[in-house]
Scaffold this motif. Sequence first.
Motif, PDB file in Angstrom:
ATOM      1  N   ASN A 191      47.361  53.684  44.382  1.00  8.46           N
ATOM      2  CA  ASN A 191      46.470  53.050  45.353  1.00  8.46           C
ATOM      3  C   ASN A 191      47.116  53.115  46.745  1.00  8.46           C
ATOM      4  O   ASN A 191      46.494  53.575  47.706  1.00  8.46           O
ATOM      5  CB  ASN A 191      46.217  51.601  44.952  1.00  8.46           C
ATOM      6  N   VAL A 193      34.950  50.169  46.575  1.00  7.50           N
ATOM      7  CA  VAL A 193      34.935  49.159  45.524  1.00  7.50           C
ATOM      8  C   VAL A 193      33.612  49.235  44.774  1.00  7.50           C
ATOM      9  O   VAL A 193      32.541  49.249  45.380  1.00  7.50           O
ATOM     10  CB  VAL A 193      35.158  47.742  46.094  1.00  7.50           C
ATOM     11  N   GLY A 232      37.764  46.396  42.023  1.00  6.03           N
ATOM     12  CA  GLY A 232      37.908  45.150  42.780  1.00  6.03           C
ATOM     13  C   GLY A 232      39.001  45.306  43.811  1.00  6.03           C
ATOM     14  O   GLY A 232      39.236  46.402  44.323  1.00  6.03           O
ATOM     15  N   ASP A 233      39.702  44.207  44.084  1.00  4.01           N
ATOM     16  CA  ASP A 233      40.768  44.246  45.086  1.00  4.01           C
ATOM     17  C   ASP A 233      41.900  45.194  44.697  1.00  4.01           C
ATOM     18  O   ASP A 233      42.545  45.780  45.551  1.00  4.01           O
ATOM     19  CB  ASP A 233      41.345  42.843  45.302  1.00  4.01           C
ATOM     20  N   MET A 234      42.134  45.302  43.401  1.00  4.38           N
ATOM     21  CA  MET A 234      43.228  46.147  42.915  1.00  4.38           C
ATOM     22  C   MET A 234      42.662  47.351  42.175  1.00  4.38           C
ATOM     23  O   MET A 234      41.642  47.248  41.498  1.00  4.38           O
ATOM     24  CB  MET A 234      44.118  45.368  41.943  1.00  4.38           C
TER      25      MET A 234
END
Length: 194
Positions: free
Chosen positions: A142, A154, A102-104
């Motif tokens: 990241n 993603v 996902g975003d992280m």
Amino acid sequence: KNSFARHGSVFRCNDWSVFTDAALPPVPTTIIGPFNSGRAPWGSWFNTAVFLRAWDNVVKQQKWMHQAWTIKADADTVFFPDRVIAHTSGLSPSGHVFLKSGDMLLGAIEVFAYGAVREYALRGRKVCVWGIDVTGEDGFINHCMEILGSHAQVNGNILRSDPNPGACADGAYAAFHPFKDPGSWSACEGTAMR
């Protein structure tokens, strides 16, 4: 130890390393020193320095040089290498790419293409110097990969975060987390393999 005896999880990979702070006979390990980390305000750990010692050994051992993909998995993550590889379909191992759910980037499982690891091996410790004492390892790596020119792909099905072993029946996912004790870990693995 149970996974090693059953040739499960990380031990299904073509090659593998176990980084730890103490020997785990009969599992071959690389001892990287103490895992002491301060508690972070978000509930996790300031553990980047510990994981950089592991990354130093990844680079030094050079096993990554013979693999298309390098996978880092936490001990409480049940994962299936063949499923991870299925999620890399269409991506070039020589590319500068890594997967996140996902975003992280979540540290339970981290998947890096050969090209991304090569770039880290060449320049990572020189370039990625900010935040070592004030970040979790997943956020740090990241950011580091992005600084080194790698980009995230993603994939929402790389990791399912659900402590219920019944959730492991969902074959769309490559990894399941968190399973902190051997009983729940084995239950998840058994459910996933049905």
